[in-house]
Design an enzyme around this catalytic site. Structure first.
Site, PDB file in Angstrom:
ATOM      1  N   GLY A 216      40.017  37.112  32.430  1.00  0.00           N
ATOM      2  CA  GLY A 216      39.187  37.589  33.536  1.00  0.00           C
ATOM      3  C   GLY A 216      38.416  36.473  34.219  1.00  0.00           C
ATOM      4  CB  ILE A 217      34.918  36.450  35.441  1.00  0.00           C
ATOM      5  CG1 ILE A 217      35.071  37.601  36.453  1.00  0.00           C
ATOM      6  CG2 ILE A 217      33.926  35.419  35.966  1.00  0.00           C
ATOM      7  CD1 ILE A 217      33.814  38.434  36.669  1.00  0.00           C
ATOM      8  CG  ASP A 236      36.755  34.847  24.455  1.00  0.00           C
ATOM      9  OD1 ASP A 236      36.182  35.748  23.789  1.00  0.00           O
ATOM     10  OD2 ASP A 236      37.073  34.977  25.638  1.00  0.00           O
ATOM     11  N   GLY A 288      30.364  38.321  27.795  1.00  0.00           N
ATOM     12  CA  GLY A 288      29.559  39.530  27.908  1.00  0.00           C
ATOM     13  C   GLY A 288      30.366  40.746  27.517  1.00  0.00           C
ATOM     14  CG  ASN A 297      25.151  60.869  25.184  1.00  0.00           C
ATOM     15  OD1 ASN A 297      24.599  61.746  24.515  1.00  0.00           O
ATOM     16  ND2 ASN A 297      25.819  61.127  26.291  1.00  0.00           N
ATOM     17  CE1 TYR A 354      27.604  43.910  31.384  1.00  0.00           C
ATOM     18  CE2 TYR A 354      27.048  44.858  33.511  1.00  0.00           C
ATOM     19  CZ  TYR A 354      27.717  43.918  32.761  1.00  0.00           C
ATOM     20  OH  TYR A 354      28.488  42.980  33.397  1.00  0.00           O
TER      21      TYR A 354
END
Lengths: 448, 422
Positions: A216-217, A236, A288, A297, A354
């Site tokens: 991804g980014i 990672d 992230g 919840n 988040y």
């Protein structure tokens, strides 16, 4: 791809949706490309900061067409950009000068062209302060009115900002690298009168750590900064190692399989840097996670895991890498980059955890920047909006299409758009930019 | 011998059971993946290595240049030469010795050793009569001549030959050989199950602590050794039925290695190269030896490493007590048990021509992060799994720490080596 999505993207589907008013999104200009048409320089007052900066960038400029009469005047051929030096703008009357510059330009600007207003933030007096803030409203509105992928940007400067301070930022905004940055305003200060260069490989010979680099980014960041010359340390979690290795090998970097939430993660990274012996220019805290649930919840575990990965881990790692005693720590003159999110700035249903972490990142960079200025370390964040990634590809089609179009550029951004903005902030020439949160969202309808 | 060959590090893919997650992967695919992970870990993308040496025990004829082809598929410079070597289950260690020797002699400065095996993608060959028929037919010039050989083909010739690990001279499988050794050395079921359970527990602990984060790169979605059973126990293992040595046998699927798929690699260089390229250095490769026993003449098939160890220690002036860590490849739990017994046996050692018993070791220095019973044993890869694992363990224990590797191999052979932390 769902049946609905297939129907929508098919030729007849597109014809119908076009009739219904859903136009194909404009094509954005990307990379280190300048506007095709002329760069027009307009001035409110007699400031020379922008003119000097464009000279440093090696751009020739043309004179503006000014709206003076009843007939709306136009440019003969499309212009590539209008850059307005509004550093001497202090009065409501002077806003008329700005209008007269903007009106022909908005009409005559090319697809993916640029409107840029450079102004002073440190002005005295009630009228001047009011007028400065008026620019913000003008910038945001012009961004919404522009078509064809053209964008508008407001750059704040201070009295001591010089052209070498502004160079990397103005270059970034005018070039295609800022494709998905629209309707934004950020600050360029002053960082000492040193010689700075505008080059295609500003990160040559500099080591940069990128966390979350497997896909991804993060992978786009690794590729983009490698293009700019950086030696990449790609990090990672161990289970993502296969994709991480592929990225590292593609960019000629090094892969480090590491869970950044481990207590000794900072030390492990410092050891890798120290072993290589080339110093550390920057850290991009890109890793992230999301654990979305409505707040009713959201239990303690969901809450903690997101705050831990997205915020607490980078604080701990920064502590180690900023300790002058750490062998393999961040160099003076280095760069720290956080990733915030429009969800954090605007709030987003189902993402309390988040949003907390991402707004926290914005708060963190603003707090760290002044404290690290003595070491010439800049600290900034990028806040992506809707970016086309594997992760957002999992959002149901209709919802995704709505998200995509909910911005002034009527499309999702690409990972490279976020990466380009980060590469600009990593550039040694961007020394005068610190404590900023730059949104890469195509002027998303939500957000501050 | 003017250069020190040092282990910089290693990389392997997680090992998995035959016909499991890697059933569609070839040796070429797995070796390439292991190489690419190594390249990424040490930033070698596009670099030319002095040489890459690797091998596979079960190999398709089309893989005649397996290692070179894997290098070409990898992120290494295409100018990197490579060769295939094969030393049965000792291949991954033998290739390490080969590369280390070239470095020591100054022939190369940096190289990669490794091994790979797939029992999922094993080559299946035709029966000899059918193969000969086809060869005869293909060389015939006329149509009748081409058809004629097929008249001699019988139904039994049509069944393909699967590969087996049967010793050609004794007709016994490796397990059957080891069952004889197990019985004659009096190794109990309990001893074997205890070794197996400990192997799983130690490997699980090492994974849990993140020990393998810089030794293994996930492959095809597998992030940990897939054979590993962290929750196994002596009690659970005790319930398994014997698979070798008849109904009264003590060797089970639990205390024997599973057929496995996987690949492993080791980055080795001269100390000078490592310093110049700012690479970490774990351990020096001090010495190595390969020995063989006369198993057709009745010797224990898998005790070849005993003579190798004895002779190497004598040459180095070392005793077994000088080692901080010992790795004995767990082909079977009983291989480890008999090796330890043989080391301590004065008569057996003298019988091998040694000056006396090799001696005994503290069990706490043996296979401290588990071994092949838990990790699995893709034949040629195992040596290249052990070398970086041991090198890292020694480096953690501090400069000068010594480690011994002992690996049994088919044909009554044994490959051993000494590493020392730098």
């Amino acid at each position: 791809m769902s049946a609905l999505e297939k129907a929508f993207t098919s030729a007849p589907g597109r014809a119908i949706s076009r009739k219904a008013g859903l136009k194909d999104p404009p094509r954005l200009r990307r990379g280190r490309s300048w506007p095709a048409g002329a760069i027009v320089l307009g001035t409110v007052g007699h400031g020379s900061l922008v003119a000097d900066t464009l000279t440093l960038l090696g751009r020739t400029v043309e004179s503006p067409v000014v709206d003076a009469g009843d007939d709306a005047p136009g440019y003969g051929s499309k212009i590539g950009a209008l850059v307005v030096d509004a550093t001497e703008l202090r009065t409501i009357d002077q806003l008329e000068t700005l209008r007269a510059l903007l009106r022909p330009a908005v009409r005559g600007i090319e697809g993916a062209g640029r409107i840029v207003i450079v102004a002073r933030e440190d002005v005295d007096g009630w009228e001047a302060a009011s007028v400065a803030r008026a620019l913000d409203g003008i910038n945001r509105t012009v961004a919404k009115e522009l078509r064809g992928g053209a964008t508008s940007t407001l750059l704040w400067t201070t009295g001591d900002t010089v052209s070498s301070d502004l160079m990397s930022t103005l270059g970034f905004v005018l070039q295609g690298r800022s494709a998905f940055v629209d309707g934004q305003a950020w600050h360029v200060g002053h960082a000492g009168d040193v010689h700075r260069e505008f080059t295609a490989a500003p990160l040559a010979g500099r080591t940069v750590i990128v966390t979350g680099a497997a896909r991804g980014i993060g992978a786009a960041i690794a590729r983009t900064i490698a293009r700019d010359g950086a030696d990449v340390i790609a990090v990672d979690i161990p289970p993502a190692g296969e994709a991480l290795a592929a990225v590292a090998n593609e960019v000629g970097g090094v892969a480090v399989q590491l869970d950044i939430t481990k207590p000794d993660a900072g030390r492990v990274l410092a050891e890798v840097v120290a072993q290589r012996g080339k110093g550390l220019h920057g850290v991009v805290h890109n890793a992230g996670i999301t654990r979305d649930k409505m707040l009713v919840n959201t239990d303690a575990a969901r809450w903690a895991s997101v705050l831990e990965v997205n915020l607490a881990a980078q604080l701990r790692i920064n502590d180690v890498l900023l300790d002058p005693e750490t062998d393999g720590g961040l160099d003076d003159g280095g760069r720290l980059i956080g990733i915030a999110s429009t969800s954090g700035l605007a709030g987003n249903k189902g993402q309390t955890n988040y949003a907390a972490s991402k707004a926290g990142v914005a708060g963190l960079v603003q707090a760290m920047a002044p404290d690290l200025s003595a070491r010439d370390i800049t600290v900034n964040a990028v806040a992506p909006g809707f970016i086309e990634t594997e992760m957002t590809g999992k959002i149901p089609f209709v919802q995704r299409e709505i998200f995509r179009r909910s911005n002034s550029l009527t499309q999702g951004g690409r990972p490279v758009d976020v990466a380009e903005t980060i590469a600009y902030l990593l550039d040694p020439a961007s020394q005068a930019v610190t404590g900023q949160v730059v949104r890469v969202c195509g002027q998303n309808l939500v957000g501050a | 011998m003017s250069h020190n060959a040092v282990v910089i590090g290693g990389n392997r893919i997680p090992f998995a059971k035959s016909n499991g997650p890697y059933s569609e992967a070839t040796n070429h695919d797995m070796l390439t993946a292991a190489l690419d992970g190594l390249v990424a870990r040490f930033g070698l993308s596009g670099m030319r290595m002095g040489e890459v040496a690797a091998g596979a025990v079960l190999k398709h004829p089309s893989d005649f240049n397996l290692t070179r082809e894997a290098v070409l598929s990898s992120a290494l410079s295409a100018d990197t030469p490579a060769c295939d070597l094969q030393q049965a289950c000792g291949t991954g260690l033998e290739t390490t010795i080969y590369i280390a020797n070239k470095i020591a002699l100054g022939q190369i400065e940096v190289g990669i050793s490794g091994g790979v095996d797939s029992t999922s993608d094993a080559p299946i060959t035709l029966s000899d009569p059918l193969r000969r028929t086809l060869l005869k037919a293909s060389s015939a010039r006329s149509f009748p001549d081409r058809v004629k050989p097929f008249t001699k083909v019988r139904p039994r010739h049509l069944s393909p030959k699967a590969p087996s690990v049967t010793e050609p001279r004794t007709g016994l499988s490796m397990g059957e050989h080891q069952a004889l050794t197990t019985e004659s050395w009096g190794i109990t079921r309990e001893e074997q199950d205890a070794i197996a359970a400990a192997s799983h527990h130690k490997l699980a602990q090492a994974w849990e602590s993140g020990f393998f984060d810089d030794l293994v790169t996930p492959y095809l979605g597998v992030a940990r050794d897939a054979i590993l059973r962290p929750d196994t126990s002596v009690e659970k293992l005790a319930k398994l039925k014997p698979v070798f040595g008849g109904p009264q046998g003590t060797m089970t699927a639990g205390n024997s290695t599973a057929l496995s798929d996987g690949a492993a690699t080791v980055l080795i260089a001269s100390e000078e190269w490592a310093a110049e390229h700012r690479q970490p250095v774990l351990a020096r490769i001090i010495d190595a030896e390969v020995a063989a026993v006369d198993h057709p003449g009745g010797a224990d098939l898998l005790l070849g490493p005993v003579a190798a160890t004895g002779r190497m220690l004598a040459r180095q002036g070392l005793s077994i007590g000088d080692f901080d860590l010992v790795e004995i490849h767990e082909a079977f739990a009983s291989t480890v048990a008999t090796t330890l017994k043989a080391w301590a046996d004065e008569d057996y050692c003298r019988g091998l021509g040694l000056d006396g018993a090799i001696g005994t070791i503290d069990p706490s220095v043996l296979n401290v992060t588990g071994s092949s019973l838990a990790a699995g044993h893709p034949f040629a890869a195992t040596g290249a799994r052990i070398v970086p694992t041991l090198a890292k363990l020694l480096q953690e224990r501090g400069k000068g720490s010594r480690g011994l590797i002992s690996m049994c191999a088919a044909g009554g052979q044994g490959v051993v080596a000494i590493l020392e932390a730098v």
